[in-house]
Every structure is written in C-alpha cells, then in structure tokens.
Design an enzyme around this catalytic site. Structure first.
Site, mmCIF file in Angstrom:
data_model
loop_
_atom_site.group_PDB
_atom_site.id
_atom_site.type_symbol
_atom_site.label_atom_id
_atom_site.label_comp_id
_atom_site.label_asym_id
_atom_site.label_seq_id
_atom_site.Cartn_x
_atom_site.Cartn_y
_atom_site.Cartn_z
ATOM 1 N N HIS A 153 -6.011 -10.127 -4.270
ATOM 2 C CA HIS A 153 -4.703 -10.574 -3.777
ATOM 3 C C HIS A 153 -3.707 -10.914 -4.877
ATOM 4 C CE1 HIS A 153 -7.226 -10.747 -0.226
ATOM 5 N NE2 HIS A 153 -6.102 -10.668 0.470
ATOM 6 N N VAL A 154 -4.159 -10.907 -6.129
ATOM 7 C CA VAL A 154 -3.202 -11.058 -7.235
ATOM 8 C C VAL A 154 -2.100 -10.002 -7.085
ATOM 9 C CG1 VAL A 154 -2.957 -10.741 -9.736
ATOM 10 C CG2 VAL A 154 -4.869 -12.044 -8.826
ATOM 11 N N GLN A 155 -2.507 -8.824 -6.589
ATOM 12 C CA GLN A 155 -1.545 -7.715 -6.443
ATOM 13 C C GLN A 155 -0.448 -7.998 -5.418
ATOM 14 O OE1 GLN A 155 -4.089 -3.792 -6.197
ATOM 15 N NE2 GLN A 155 -5.321 -5.593 -5.785
ATOM 16 N N ARG A 156 -0.739 -8.903 -4.488
ATOM 17 C CA ARG A 156 0.240 -9.174 -3.423
ATOM 18 C C ARG A 156 1.068 -10.412 -3.694
ATOM 19 N NH1 ARG A 156 -3.045 -8.352 2.000
ATOM 20 N NH2 ARG A 156 -2.534 -10.536 2.264
ATOM 21 N N ARG A 207 -16.879 -0.636 -23.776
ATOM 22 C CA ARG A 207 -17.367 -0.754 -22.396
ATOM 23 C C ARG A 207 -16.621 0.168 -21.441
ATOM 24 N NH1 ARG A 207 -17.575 -7.308 -22.211
ATOM 25 N NH2 ARG A 207 -19.802 -7.530 -22.545
ATOM 26 N N ASP A 234 0.811 -1.230 0.000
ATOM 27 C CA ASP A 234 0.000 0.000 0.000
ATOM 28 C C ASP A 234 0.840 1.274 0.000
ATOM 29 O OD1 ASP A 234 -2.194 -1.634 0.079
ATOM 30 O OD2 ASP A 234 -2.512 -1.434 2.223
ATOM 31 N N GLU A 290 -9.846 0.403 -3.263
ATOM 32 C CA GLU A 290 -10.919 -0.255 -2.502
ATOM 33 C C GLU A 290 -11.528 0.646 -1.431
ATOM 34 O OE1 GLU A 290 -9.347 -3.604 -0.276
ATOM 35 O OE2 GLU A 290 -7.478 -2.521 0.083
ATOM 36 N N ARG A 347 -6.813 0.670 1.289
ATOM 37 C CA ARG A 347 -8.021 0.973 2.066
ATOM 38 C C ARG A 347 -8.004 2.396 2.613
ATOM 39 N NH1 ARG A 347 -9.740 -2.610 5.972
ATOM 40 N NH2 ARG A 347 -9.214 -4.344 4.626
HETATM 41 O O1 F6P Z 1 -1.542 -5.338 3.300
HETATM 42 C C1 F6P Z 1 -2.471 -4.314 3.158
HETATM 43 C C2 F6P Z 1 -3.566 -4.771 2.296
HETATM 44 O O2 F6P Z 1 -2.993 -5.201 1.120
HETATM 45 C C3 F6P Z 1 -4.706 -3.787 2.020
HETATM 46 O O3 F6P Z 1 -4.549 -2.996 0.897
HETATM 47 C C4 F6P Z 1 -5.889 -4.688 1.901
HETATM 48 O O4 F6P Z 1 -7.060 -4.000 2.218
HETATM 49 C C5 F6P Z 1 -5.579 -5.726 2.889
HETATM 50 O O5 F6P Z 1 -4.196 -5.873 2.906
HETATM 51 C C6 F6P Z 1 -6.229 -7.072 2.643
HETATM 52 O O6 F6P Z 1 -5.919 -7.880 3.716
HETATM 53 P P1 F6P Z 1 -6.302 -9.391 3.872
HETATM 54 O O7 F6P Z 1 -5.308 -10.170 3.086
HETATM 55 O O8 F6P Z 1 -6.178 -9.650 5.324
HETATM 56 O O9 F6P Z 1 -7.680 -9.549 3.340
#
Ligand code: F6P
Length: 344
Positions: free
Chosen positions: A273-276, A163, A128, A223, A172
């Site tokens: 979560h693809v972003q992480r 579209r 973030d 989000e 967040r």
């Molecule tokens: O790590 C922060 C974050 O990536 C936020 O952007 C996101 O809202 C949150 O984690 C999602 O967390 P979790 O994996 O617990 O749903």
C-alpha cells in the site's frame, strides 16, 4: 441543484483533487450544494454525509487518500439496496451523484444509472490504470513513480550483495504498474498477469546477465502474475471478505525458486500500500482536477450513465457500460517490443 459525491473502492492519490474541483465548480461558480457521502455507498445507504463548501476542500489538493473515506461493497449487496438508494435520492432531493471509482464502482454506477434510472455520472480512478474507456486513470502515475523510486534504491543494495531482488507491485488483473516502473527502473525482467511466465526462462535471463559480469538483478512482479501451466507450483490464494483473491504471495514463490535455479541469493520486496499512499504527482493532480470539473459539466448536461475519460489528451464523456466487468490490460507492444528489449 443538490449534487452528491462519493469515492468507492481502493483509495488512490488524486481523489481529493477531484472532490476539490467538483466543489470549486459546482459550489463556488455554480452556487449549487455539494453533499459528500462518507465511506462510499455505506454513506448513501445510511445517509451519512456532509455539505462540502470551499472551506472543507481548502488545502486538500496535494493530500493523498480521500477526505470522504472509501469502502468496497455496493447497494447490490442488499436485497432492498437499490430501493433504499432511490429513497435517499428522493429524501435529500439529489439531482445527481458523482461516483469516483474503479472498475467495480463504475460497473455499479452504470447499473444504477442505466438499469435503474438514477442520475449518476462517473469519474474513473485507480492506481492500476485498468479502467476500460479512458487512456489513463489518475493515481497511476504516482504509483509508478513510487515504484520506480523503490527500484532505483534497490539497485545499489542488490549490486553490493550480488543479489536478485524480486519486487512485487500492485496489479491483480493488469500489469500496468509493473510494466511502467520496470521499464523506468531498468528491470532485468518484468512479470505481468497478461503474459504467463516460465520461471526457467526468467532464471536463464538472470544467469546470462551475471555471466556477462553484471552484478545483481531486479525482477519486477505484478501481484497477479501467473506462471505458465505446470511450470511452478503456487499455493491457493486466500480470499478477503469480498471474495477477492488476497495477493502478496507470488514473489515469495518466485524468489526462492530463482535462487535454486541460478545459485544467487534473492530477497523479496513487497511495496504493497506504499504505492497508494501519499501526495499525487503534478500530472495526477492536473488530471484529477480536469476530471472533477468535467464531471460537473456532465451533471449539468444530464449525461447520466456516462463517465469522464481522457482520450488523446482531451477530456471526453463515454458510457460507463464499457467498464462493466471489464479490465483494460497492458499494451502488449510496449511489453514485447520495448520493455522486453531491455530484459537481461
Ligand atoms: O485499488 C486496486 C488495488 O490497488 C489493487 O491493485 C490491489 O490488489 C488492491 O487494490 C488492494 O486492495 P485492498 O486495499 O483492499 O487490499
């Protein structure tokens, strides 16, 4: 010395690169023991750890996630949590603990270090990019690249169908990912938590664009984006087990409303979560490695209560107190003077 390390909060690409750097410097160069605690503070409180040597960190530099596992939650969730933590430090003869975490974990680390005297140093992480006191956190660049790649792909399908694609990204409390990925991906509009939006204005931007004969629009939404008071009804968010708002619904409200106001079909893409996940970019690997080495220096210097930060390209140390309950919000000049110029 015995140096502990844990990863806390949401995972993020680059965590393993920090762990590897700590082990390489403390173990190989310094000859110290490195204890990796599993599952964040749970591993400390339950004394679940393993000794990390070079063989354990071999090959993990490009690996996403964290080999130690991670959780939310902290010793402060238990009446005797601080006392138990102190006991574990004593039992394991820990000289220091490196906490790699975001705002929540660093706030906890700061309280344990400064208010309870435990020898802890911090390393800021999060996709973030919202930790106060550092110019950047690792993981952010990787997330922005993933979101930008997704936006690039959405352009062609959106154009083919004329579209409006509403793509929701993480963030967040701060819209760093939306701002950077939206800018890099040529978004029609970017909605961030810091700047409440008016759906009618967004619809007007989309309509003007289509009137000019430009097919398709990409609206990037963080989000945590919020409408201006009284402009759009958003359902009450659900809470997760930690009492945090579960996001993922704002784009579902925005897309049909944009369709209604503009007459164009819309679709929602939630990257989630693809972003992480996945491998960190080269930039994030370098930043993580620098942070890991600097964290060991901070331990040697007994700079307890400090975290390592990036400041004007240099790695420095700063008190973790600046993170307590704080969020680093986006650069509004970048939003208003740069990103907004390209809206429409
Ligand atoms: O790590 C922060 C974050 O990536 C936020 O952007 C996101 O809202 C949150 O984690 C999602 O967390 P979790 O994996 O617990 O749903």
């Amino acid at each position: 010395m015995n140096i502990g390390v844990l990863t806390g909060g949401g995972d993020c690409p680059g965590l393993n690169a920090v762990i590897r750097a700590i082990v390489r410097k403390a173990r190989s160069v310094g000859g110290h023991r490195v204890l990796g605690f599993y599952d964040s503070w749970d591993g400390v409180l339950e004394k679940r750890y393993e000794e990390l040597d070079i063989s354990k960190v071999r090959g993990i530099l490009p690996k996403g996630g964290t080999i130690l596992g991670t959780r939310r939650g902290s010793p402060f969730d238990y009446p005797d949590g601080v006392q138990r933590t102190r006991q574990v430090f004593n039992d394991l003869a820990l000289d220091a603990l490196v906490v790699i975490g975001g705002n929540g974990s660093l706030t906890v680390a700061s309280m344990l270090a400064d208010d309870h005297g435990l020898p802890i140093v911090g390393v800021p992480k999060t996709i973030d990019n919202d930790v106060v006191g550092t110019d950047a956190t690792f993981g952010f660049q990787t997330a922005v690249q993933i979101a930008t790649d997704a936006i690039d792909r959405l352009h062609t399908t959106a154009e083919s169908h004329d579209r409006v694609m509403v793509i929701e990204v993480m963030g967040r409390d701060a819209g760093w990912i939306a701002l950077h990925a939206g800018l890099a991906g040529g978004a029609t509009a970017i909605l961030v938590p810091e700047v409440p939006f008016d759906i009618k204005e967004v619809a007007a931007i989309v309509s003007r664009r289509h009137d000019r004969g430009r097919y398709a629009s990409i609206v990037v939404v963080a989000e945590g984006a919020k409408p201006k008071l009284g402009t759009l009804e958003v359902p009450e968010p659900q809470l997760d087990k930690y009492g945090r708002e579960l996001h993922g619904s704002i784009s579902q409200v925005i897309a049909p409303e944009l369709s209604r106001l503009t007459g164009f079909e819309s679709r929602v893409v939630q990257l989630g979560h693809v972003q992480r996940g996945g491998t960190p970019t080269a930039y994030d690997r370098v930043l993580s490695s620098r942070f890991g080495l600097a964290a060991v220096d901070a331990v040697y210097a007994k700079a307890f209560g400090d975290m390592v930060v990036l400041s004007c390209g240099r790695i420095e140390r700063r008190s973790m107190q600046v993170t307590r309950g704080q969020t680093r919000t986006i650069d509004l000049d970048l939003f208003n003077d740069v990103a907004a110029t390209f809206f429409g």
